[in-house]
Motif scaffolding. Structure first.
Motif, PDB file in Angstrom:
ATOM      1  N   ARG A 129      41.234  73.382  13.453  1.00 18.60           N
ATOM      2  CA  ARG A 129      42.066  73.773  14.586  1.00 18.60           C
ATOM      3  C   ARG A 129      41.147  74.266  15.700  1.00 18.60           C
ATOM      4  O   ARG A 129      40.266  75.082  15.455  1.00 18.60           O
ATOM      5  CB  ARG A 129      43.013  74.874  14.147  1.00 18.60           C
ATOM      6  N   LEU A 130      41.376  73.764  16.901  1.00 20.95           N
ATOM      7  CA  LEU A 130      40.553  74.114  18.063  1.00 20.95           C
ATOM      8  C   LEU A 130      41.415  74.593  19.224  1.00 20.95           C
ATOM      9  O   LEU A 130      42.545  74.146  19.389  1.00 20.95           O
ATOM     10  CB  LEU A 130      39.742  72.900  18.538  1.00 20.95           C
ATOM     11  N   ARG A 131      40.825  75.471  20.039  1.00 22.80           N
ATOM     12  CA  ARG A 131      41.440  75.874  21.309  1.00 22.80           C
ATOM     13  C   ARG A 131      40.613  75.217  22.409  1.00 22.80           C
ATOM     14  O   ARG A 131      39.399  75.367  22.458  1.00 22.80           O
ATOM     15  CB  ARG A 131      41.411  77.391  21.482  1.00 22.80           C
ATOM     16  N   VAL A 132      41.283  74.478  23.269  1.00 21.91           N
ATOM     17  CA  VAL A 132      40.626  73.746  24.355  1.00 21.91           C
ATOM     18  C   VAL A 132      41.172  74.282  25.679  1.00 21.91           C
ATOM     19  O   VAL A 132      42.374  74.195  25.936  1.00 21.91           O
ATOM     20  CB  VAL A 132      40.900  72.227  24.248  1.00 21.91           C
ATOM     21  N   SER A 133      40.283  74.838  26.491  1.00 21.89           N
ATOM     22  CA  SER A 133      40.676  75.332  27.821  1.00 21.89           C
ATOM     23  C   SER A 133      40.001  74.475  28.874  1.00 21.89           C
ATOM     24  O   SER A 133      38.791  74.201  28.790  1.00 21.89           O
ATOM     25  CB  SER A 133      40.242  76.786  27.997  1.00 21.89           C
ATOM     26  N   LEU A 134      40.789  74.026  29.873  1.00 24.21           N
ATOM     27  CA  LEU A 134      40.225  73.160  30.908  1.00 24.21           C
ATOM     28  C   LEU A 134      41.051  73.252  32.190  1.00 24.21           C
ATOM     29  O   LEU A 134      42.190  73.697  32.166  1.00 24.21           O
ATOM     30  CB  LEU A 134      40.130  71.718  30.417  1.00 24.21           C
ATOM     31  N   ILE A 139      43.596  67.377  32.435  1.00 28.13           N
ATOM     32  CA  ILE A 139      44.574  67.249  31.359  1.00 28.13           C
ATOM     33  C   ILE A 139      44.684  65.816  30.840  1.00 28.13           C
ATOM     34  O   ILE A 139      44.813  65.589  29.639  1.00 28.13           O
ATOM     35  CB  ILE A 139      45.961  67.804  31.774  1.00 28.13           C
ATOM     36  N   ASN A 140      44.584  64.827  31.707  1.00 29.30           N
ATOM     37  CA  ASN A 140      44.636  63.430  31.252  1.00 29.30           C
ATOM     38  C   ASN A 140      43.447  63.096  30.360  1.00 29.30           C
ATOM     39  O   ASN A 140      43.581  62.367  29.374  1.00 29.30           O
ATOM     40  CB  ASN A 140      44.719  62.475  32.439  1.00 29.30           C
ATOM     41  N   ALA A 141      42.289  63.622  30.699  1.00 26.57           N
ATOM     42  CA  ALA A 141      41.099  63.409  29.868  1.00 26.57           C
ATOM     43  C   ALA A 141      41.310  64.012  28.481  1.00 26.57           C
ATOM     44  O   ALA A 141      40.932  63.418  27.464  1.00 26.57           O
ATOM     45  CB  ALA A 141      39.877  64.023  30.540  1.00 26.57           C
ATOM     46  N   ALA A 142      41.927  65.174  28.428  1.00 31.51           N
ATOM     47  CA  ALA A 142      42.193  65.819  27.141  1.00 31.51           C
ATOM     48  C   ALA A 142      43.137  64.971  26.295  1.00 31.51           C
ATOM     49  O   ALA A 142      42.896  64.756  25.099  1.00 31.51           O
ATOM     50  CB  ALA A 142      42.779  67.207  27.363  1.00 31.51           C
ATOM     51  N   HIS A 143      44.187  64.445  26.915  1.00 37.36           N
ATOM     52  CA  HIS A 143      45.127  63.615  26.165  1.00 37.36           C
ATOM     53  C   HIS A 143      44.468  62.313  25.687  1.00 37.36           C
ATOM     54  O   HIS A 143      44.778  61.825  24.592  1.00 37.36           O
ATOM     55  CB  HIS A 143      46.387  63.338  27.001  1.00 37.36           C
ATOM     56  N   GLN A 144      43.567  61.782  26.468  1.00 34.57           N
ATOM     57  CA  GLN A 144      42.831  60.579  26.054  1.00 34.57           C
ATOM     58  C   GLN A 144      41.966  60.881  24.826  1.00 34.57           C
ATOM     59  O   GLN A 144      41.952  60.112  23.864  1.00 34.57           O
ATOM     60  CB  GLN A 144      41.957  60.085  27.206  1.00 34.57           C
ATOM     61  N   ALA A 145      41.267  62.001  24.842  1.00 25.70           N
ATOM     62  CA  ALA A 145      40.428  62.384  23.696  1.00 25.70           C
ATOM     63  C   ALA A 145      41.286  62.670  22.460  1.00 25.70           C
ATOM     64  O   ALA A 145      40.899  62.319  21.343  1.00 25.70           O
ATOM     65  CB  ALA A 145      39.574  63.594  24.061  1.00 25.70           C
ATOM     66  N   LEU A 146      42.433  63.291  22.662  1.00 30.66           N
ATOM     67  CA  LEU A 146      43.333  63.556  21.534  1.00 30.66           C
ATOM     68  C   LEU A 146      43.751  62.263  20.849  1.00 30.66           C
ATOM     69  O   LEU A 146      43.728  62.149  19.624  1.00 30.66           O
ATOM     70  CB  LEU A 146      44.587  64.304  22.010  1.00 30.66           C
ATOM     71  N   GLU A 147      44.117  61.273  21.649  1.00 31.41           N
ATOM     72  CA  GLU A 147      44.555  59.992  21.095  1.00 31.41           C
ATOM     73  C   GLU A 147      43.418  59.272  20.377  1.00 31.41           C
ATOM     74  O   GLU A 147      43.600  58.724  19.287  1.00 31.41           O
ATOM     75  CB  GLU A 147      45.108  59.114  22.219  1.00 31.41           C
ATOM     76  N   THR A 148      42.242  59.280  20.972  1.00 33.79           N
ATOM     77  CA  THR A 148      41.085  58.597  20.389  1.00 33.79           C
ATOM     78  C   THR A 148      40.730  59.152  19.012  1.00 33.79           C
ATOM     79  O   THR A 148      40.330  58.403  18.124  1.00 33.79           O
ATOM     80  CB  THR A 148      39.857  58.721  21.324  1.00 33.79           C
ATOM     81  N   HIS A 149      40.884  60.450  18.828  1.00 31.14           N
ATOM     82  CA  HIS A 149      40.417  61.104  17.594  1.00 31.14           C
ATOM     83  C   HIS A 149      41.545  61.557  16.679  1.00 31.14           C
ATOM     84  O   HIS A 149      41.359  62.456  15.862  1.00 31.14           O
ATOM     85  CB  HIS A 149      39.496  62.276  17.963  1.00 31.14           C
ATOM     86  N   ASP A 183      32.245  65.137  28.152  1.00 27.60           N
ATOM     87  CA  ASP A 183      31.843  64.060  29.071  1.00 27.60           C
ATOM     88  C   ASP A 183      32.951  63.761  30.078  1.00 27.60           C
ATOM     89  O   ASP A 183      32.694  63.643  31.279  1.00 27.60           O
ATOM     90  CB  ASP A 183      31.503  62.778  28.304  1.00 27.60           C
ATOM     91  N   LEU A 184      34.201  63.628  29.560  1.00 29.35           N
ATOM     92  CA  LEU A 184      35.318  63.281  30.444  1.00 29.35           C
ATOM     93  C   LEU A 184      35.647  64.387  31.454  1.00 29.35           C
ATOM     94  O   LEU A 184      36.177  64.112  32.522  1.00 29.35           O
ATOM     95  CB  LEU A 184      36.564  62.962  29.612  1.00 29.35           C
ATOM     96  N   THR A 185      35.356  65.629  31.111  1.00 28.69           N
ATOM     97  CA  THR A 185      35.668  66.749  32.017  1.00 28.69           C
ATOM     98  C   THR A 185      34.434  67.248  32.763  1.00 28.69           C
ATOM     99  O   THR A 185      34.487  68.295  33.392  1.00 28.69           O
ATOM    100  CB  THR A 185      36.296  67.921  31.231  1.00 28.69           C
ATOM    101  N   ARG A 186      33.332  66.504  32.669  1.00 28.07           N
ATOM    102  CA  ARG A 186      32.079  66.873  33.321  1.00 28.07           C
ATOM    103  C   ARG A 186      31.648  68.296  32.942  1.00 28.07           C
ATOM    104  O   ARG A 186      31.257  69.104  33.788  1.00 28.07           O
ATOM    105  CB  ARG A 186      32.189  66.719  34.830  1.00 28.07           C
ATOM    106  N   GLY A 187      31.812  68.613  31.663  1.00 26.31           N
ATOM    107  CA  GLY A 187      31.365  69.905  31.148  1.00 26.31           C
ATOM    108  C   GLY A 187      32.290  71.070  31.437  1.00 26.31           C
ATOM    109  O   GLY A 187      31.941  72.219  31.161  1.00 26.31           O
TER     110      GLY A 187
END
Length: 194
Positions: A129-134, A139-149, A183-187
Motif C-alpha cells: 500500500r502506497l500514498r502518492v501525493s502530486l 493526475i492523468n499520469a498517476a492514473h496511467q501508472a495505476l493501469e500499467t501496474h 518520470d511522468l510527473t517530472r519528479g
C-alpha cells in the motif's frame, strides 16, 4: 511463490479401517480458520485434527491424538506445498486398529497433502500500500501508472496542494510503478509506503 485454494476441497483415505477425511479451505485469518473448524468438525468423530497458516500466523491441534502426530504433519503438508491462507481439518473415524505414532503422522500428513495436491489453487500476489501525493496537473499520469501496474486506487483526497492517492499494487511492481510515476510527473510525485 505461495498459493492458496480457490475453494473448499475434500479428500478421504483409509488406513487399517480408520477413515481420514481431509477438508481444506482458503482462510484469511485465525477467525476464519476457527469458523471453518466449527462448521465442518464432526463431534461424533474420534478426532478432528487441524492446522492453518495465514501469513505469519499458524496454529495446529492434535485433538487428543499423541502429541505431534496430527496437527504438525498437517501443517507440514501445507508448508511443504507452499500454501498460505489455508485451513486443513482431518477428521478421523477409528477403525479398530491402533496405528502407532509413526502411522498416525503418516496418515494425517498424507490425507492433508493429497487434499491440497488435488485442489484448485491460485498464486498469492503479495501487495503493498502506497500514498502518492502530486500536483493536480499530474493526475492523468498517476492514473496511467495505476493501469500499467495493475494497481488499485483505494482513496483519493484533494487539498490546495494537489491530490493524494492511496493505492495498492503487487509488491514486485513497486519499483517500476515508482519510476514510471516519477518520470511522468517530472519528479513531482511523492510516494511513501503506508
Amino acid at each position: 511463490m505461495s498459493r492458496t485454494l480457490t475453494g473448499e476441497v475434500v479428500h478421504e483415505i483409509e488406513v487399517k479401517r480408520s477413515r481420514f477425511i481431509a477438508r481444506a479451505a482458503p482462510v484469511a485469518n485465525e477467525d476464519e480458520a476457527r469458523a471453518f473448524l466449527e462448521r465442518i468438525g464432526d463431534p461424533g468423530a474420534t478426532h478432528n485434527c487441524w492446522a492453518f497458516k495465514a501469513g505469519d500466523q499458524y496454529r495446529f491441534d492434535d485433538d487428543g491424538e499423541p502429541g505431534g502426530t496430527a496437527g504438525m504433519p498437517i501443517l507440514q503438508a501445507i508448508e511443504g506445498q507452499d500454501f498460505d491462507r489455508v485451513m486443513v481439518v482431518v477428521t478421523r473415524y477409528f477403525g479398530g486398529t491402533k496405528l502407532g505414532t509413526g502411522g498416525l503422522a503418516r496418515a494425517y500428513g498424507a490425507s492433508a497433502a493429497e487434499a491440497l495436491r488435488s485442489a484448485d489453487s491460485s498464486p498469492l500476489v503479495q501487495k503493498i500500500r502506497l500514498r502518492v501525493s502530486l500536483p493536480f496537473d499530474c493526475i492523468n499520469a498517476a492514473h496511467q501508472a495505476l493501469e500499467t501496474h495493475t494497481a488499485e486506487k483505494l482513496d483519493e483526497t484533494f487539498d490546495s496542494n494537489g491530490v493524494t492517492l492511496v493505492v495498492t499494487l503487487p509488491t514486485n511492481h513497486r519499483q517500476a510503478f515508482t519510476n514510471q510515476l516519477r518520470d511522468l510527473t517530472r519528479g513531482q510525485a511523492r510516494i511513501a509506503r503506508i
